[in-house]
Design a protein around this motif. Structure first.
Motif, short mmCIF file in Angstrom:
data_model
loop_
_atom_site.label_atom_id
_atom_site.label_comp_id
_atom_site.label_asym_id
_atom_site.label_seq_id
_atom_site.Cartn_x
_atom_site.Cartn_y
_atom_site.Cartn_z
N LEU A 1 2.25 1.87 -3.56
CA LEU A 1 1.24 2.41 -4.49
C LEU A 1 0.93 3.86 -4.20
CD1 LEU A 1 -1.22 -0.62 -4.75
CD2 LEU A 1 0.32 0.23 -6.52
N LEU A 2 0.99 4.25 -2.94
CA LEU A 2 0.72 5.64 -2.57
C LEU A 2 1.96 6.52 -2.66
CD1 LEU A 2 -1.59 5.13 0.54
CD2 LEU A 2 -2.26 5.71 -1.80
N ARG B 1 -1.41 5.11 -9.80
CA ARG B 1 -2.29 5.53 -8.71
C ARG B 1 -3.61 6.10 -9.24
NH1 ARG B 1 0.55 9.70 -6.46
NH2 ARG B 1 2.10 8.16 -5.84
N ASN B 2 -3.54 6.86 -10.31
CA ASN B 2 -4.75 7.48 -10.85
C ASN B 2 -5.63 6.49 -11.59
OD1 ASN B 2 -3.87 9.97 -9.89
ND2 ASN B 2 -2.78 10.45 -11.80
N ARG C 1 3.14 6.40 -8.86
CA ARG C 1 2.49 7.62 -9.35
C ARG C 1 1.84 7.42 -10.72
NH1 ARG C 1 7.89 8.03 -10.05
NH2 ARG C 1 8.66 8.63 -12.10
N THR D 1 0.83 -1.21 0.00
CA THR D 1 0.00 0.00 0.00
C THR D 1 0.86 1.25 0.00
OG1 THR D 1 -1.68 -1.22 1.23
CG2 THR D 1 -1.88 1.16 1.19
N LYS D 2 1.96 1.23 0.76
CA LYS D 2 2.86 2.39 0.81
C LYS D 2 3.50 2.64 -0.55
CE LYS D 2 2.73 3.71 5.17
NZ LYS D 2 2.35 5.09 5.56
#
Length: 244
Positions: free
Chosen positions: A209-210, A218-219, A215, A206-207
């Motif tokens: 991907l965030l 993520r969108n 980047r 999760t870290k």
């Protein structure tokens, strides 16, 4: 002038005229033979110049003729299109000479190999399976066929180190980098993140991907779901391990 001298002069003139006529006949005969040989000889199918001329002649006769004036901003003129056509034909001629597929054959093979990924509404899936011993990441297409599937052991972690937070973090970064190298970040339009298990890799992935590594993807995330197995009833569990 005496009679022998006049006879010698006449013979010399006759010899010169006959030699000139013979040389002219020989020269014209040789040129005619060369021209006939060139016309009768069958051109090789793999000669680039002759193949280029014949193909360009066929394309020119088949191409539609535009009679109206050129529109503003319509693109390059006919000279550039002819040069591009000649370049393509020359490449095809060289490919045939080397027994390689031409441009049309490559385009046809690419169209035939195009895969059906199922309905357009179905997203790609980013599966993160983390338990107390290891972490697995699998990225699938909308038809559920895997693009890449790896675990922490595939990137060099052994034994108990496979269950660490750092191993899962590096694994997620590696998988995302492979997706970028395959240009999948431009192909993926929507993606669902599927979490399973409660190991250390769940938070690590999760870290990533965030963070900065995710980047580009993520969108594209439209949904985050949890598919952790929950036990309802079933058979009796094994006796718990007790130390000491």
């Amino acid at each position: 002038m005496s009679q022998p001298s006049s006879r010698l002069l006449a013979a010399t003139r006759t010899r010169i005229s006959s030699s000139q006529h013979t040389r002219q006949c020989l020269r014209s005969f040789s040129q005619t033979c060369i021209r006939r040989d060139e016309s009768d000889s069958t051109p090789s199918a793999y000669t680039p110049n002759r193949l280029l001329q014949s193909l360009s002649r066929q394309r020119t006769t088949q191409a539609p003729q535009s009679t109206g004036p050129p529109r503003p901003g319509a693109g390059p003129g006919p000279g550039s299109s002819v040069s591009a056509l000649q370049r393509i034909l020359a490449q095809d001629a060289v490919a045939r000479a080397r027994n390689q597929p031409t441009n049309d054959q490559l385009l046809q093979e690419a169209a035939n190999k195009q895969e059906d990924w199922g309905p357009s509404t179905e997203p790609f899936h980013f599966h993160i399976y983390s338990h107390k011993h290891n972490a697995h990441i699998t990225v699938t297409k909308p038809n559920r066929q895997a693009i890449i599937s790896m675990s922490t052991g595939n990137i060099g972690f052994k034994k108990s180190k496979r269950s660490s937070y750092d191993a899962a973090y590096q694994l997620t970064s590696y998988v995302i980098d492979k997706l970028h190298q395959g240009n999948w970040h431009n192909t993926i339009t929507s993606m669902e993140v599927v979490l399973r298990g409660f190991g250390a890799g769940r938070e690590a992935a999760t870290k990533v991907l965030l963070g900065t590594e995710g980047r580009m993807l993520r969108n594209k995330i439209i949904m985050v779901s949890d598919s952790t197995r929950l036990k309802f009833g079933g058979t009796r569990s094994p006796k718990a391990r007790r130390l000491g």
